[in-house]
Design a protein around this motif. Structure first.
Motif, short mmCIF file in Angstrom:
data_model
loop_
_atom_site.label_atom_id
_atom_site.label_comp_id
_atom_site.label_asym_id
_atom_site.label_seq_id
_atom_site.Cartn_x
_atom_site.Cartn_y
_atom_site.Cartn_z
N ALA A 118 0.83 -1.21 0.00
CA ALA A 118 0.00 0.00 0.00
C ALA A 118 0.86 1.25 0.00
O ALA A 118 0.57 2.23 -0.70
N ALA A 119 1.95 1.24 0.77
CA ALA A 119 2.86 2.38 0.80
C ALA A 119 3.52 2.59 -0.55
O ALA A 119 3.67 3.73 -1.02
N ASP A 121 2.32 1.74 -3.45
CA ASP A 121 1.31 2.26 -4.37
C ASP A 121 1.10 3.75 -4.16
O ASP A 121 0.70 4.46 -5.11
N ARG A 122 1.37 4.24 -2.95
CA ARG A 122 1.25 5.68 -2.67
C ARG A 122 2.56 6.41 -2.96
O ARG A 122 2.71 7.58 -2.66
N HIS A 123 3.52 5.70 -3.55
CA HIS A 123 4.85 6.25 -3.86
C HIS A 123 5.58 6.70 -2.60
O HIS A 123 6.31 7.69 -2.60
N GLU A 124 5.39 5.95 -1.52
CA GLU A 124 6.05 6.25 -0.25
C GLU A 124 7.14 5.22 0.03
O GLU A 124 7.03 4.06 -0.38
N ARG A 207 3.71 9.60 -13.25
CA ARG A 207 2.88 10.79 -13.03
C ARG A 207 3.18 11.85 -14.07
O ARG A 207 4.34 12.13 -14.37
#
Length: 333
Positions: A118-119, A121-124, A207
């Motif tokens: 999940a991180a 996917d959030r680019h974290e 992006r």
């Protein structure tokens, strides 16, 4: 993390949600020659199905046999070393004298894997800390300065795009560069204020920023884990980005173009507030000379040069740009 290790985590999560047992193997240290670096991962399902690689050789076969027979990493994480002797190195397919240390983790809960994905996917960036005694894993925010660490009691692995690539221009070449760069552990931003190009941008995960190139470069706050490549052939766009990028700590700044156009570009840029050292950082003509003709081949050449610079490989003079020591690779035109 690169696309291979990302797929390892996705496979592990899927198997865990299906109720399967999974052992996650992570390379924590290597000595001598080793096919895979620290941080490389392999997931082994209880029935022997695998995802990823830690050696590219027979280490995987040995791990599969031991997971199937439940002879290691059954109840809690364990550490194992392959290739201690010359004979073992040859037996397990490692280069002569090479050794690698692995942490083997029986993963019980899909949540710690899902949290990492999940991180990403959030680019974290996220740090996953595994306690070797309890087998419990916790997640914390990480920075690009963080690296894998293992002290025998805790294994800390860093996940997410640790490198950034800014591409100026959203044309056909940029699509190939963006796709390949994501497989090489880059978070990709493509900048193009031109509507006719922006409307056709369709690369998942990359992006698109419609701002002016110089504003985008400043907003990104480029650091030593960042690279910039300008490929529009339009000085009004490329030069704006290059002026700001060359003043930043970015480890790579390059621009597409012939030798003649590159010389003209350097002359234009010299009229702005750039020092001689900053101008000298510009890579151009961009890419290694591999006889590239098509957009995919040119993308390979560009990313090959970025990879060489990222890993500290010395390149020869700007006009030639073959690898040093000599190799057959050469720059695209």
């Amino acid at each position: 993390m690169d696309s291979v290790d990302l797929q390892v985590l996705r496979s592990a999560e899927q198997w865990l949600r299906e109720g399967r047992g999974v052992v996650l193997a992570t390379v924590t240290e290597t000595w001598g020659s080793s096919p895979r670096p620290p941080g490389a991962m392999l997931a082994v399902r209880e029935d022997g199905l695998v995802a990823g690689s830690v050696s590219g050789g027979c280490v995987e076969d040995d791990l599969i046999d031991k997971v199937r027979s439940r002879s290691l990493a059954v109840d809690r994480p364990e550490t194992t070393i392959y290739g201690i002797s010359k004979e073992d190195a040859q037996r397990f397919g490692l280069p002569c004298g090479g050794r690698l240390q692995l942490v083997l983790e029986p993963v019980r809960d899909a949540a710690s894997i899902s949290g990492v994905l999940a991180a990403i996917d959030r680019h974290e960036l996220v740090a996953r800390t595994l306690d070797m005694r309890s087998g419990r894993a916790v997640l914390d925010p990480a920075s690009r300065r963080d690296t894998l660490s293992f002290d025998g009691e805790r294994l800390v692995t860093i996940h997410g795009p640790r490198w950034r690539l800014l591409v100026i221009g959203a044309g056909q070449l940029s699509k190939y560069v963006a796709q390949m760069a994501q497989a090489l552990d880059y978070e990709v931003t493509v900048c193009d204020p031109r509507e006719e190009y922006a409307l056709t941008w369709d690369v998942p995960g990359a992006r698109l920023d419609r701002g002016m190139p110089d504003d985008v470069v400043v907003a990104l706050q480029l650091d030593s884990h960042s690279a910039v490549v300008a490929v529009t052939h339009d000085p009004k766009l490329d030069d704006l980005a290059l002026i700001e990028a060359l003043k930043s700590p970015a480890f790579y700044v390059g621009a597409l173009g012939s030798r003649l156009n590159t010389q003209k570009r350097r002359e234009r840029l010299a009229q702005f507030d750039l020092s001689a050292d900053e101008l000298a950082r510009l890579h151009g003509p961009v890419g290694l000379r591999i006889g590239s003709k098509t957009p995919p081949e040119i993308a390979v050449a560009i990313l090959a040069e970025i990879t060489a610079v990222r890993h500290g490989v010395q390149l020869s003079t700007v006009g030639d740009k073959t690898l040093d020591p000599p190799a057959t690779a050469t720059v695209c035109r």
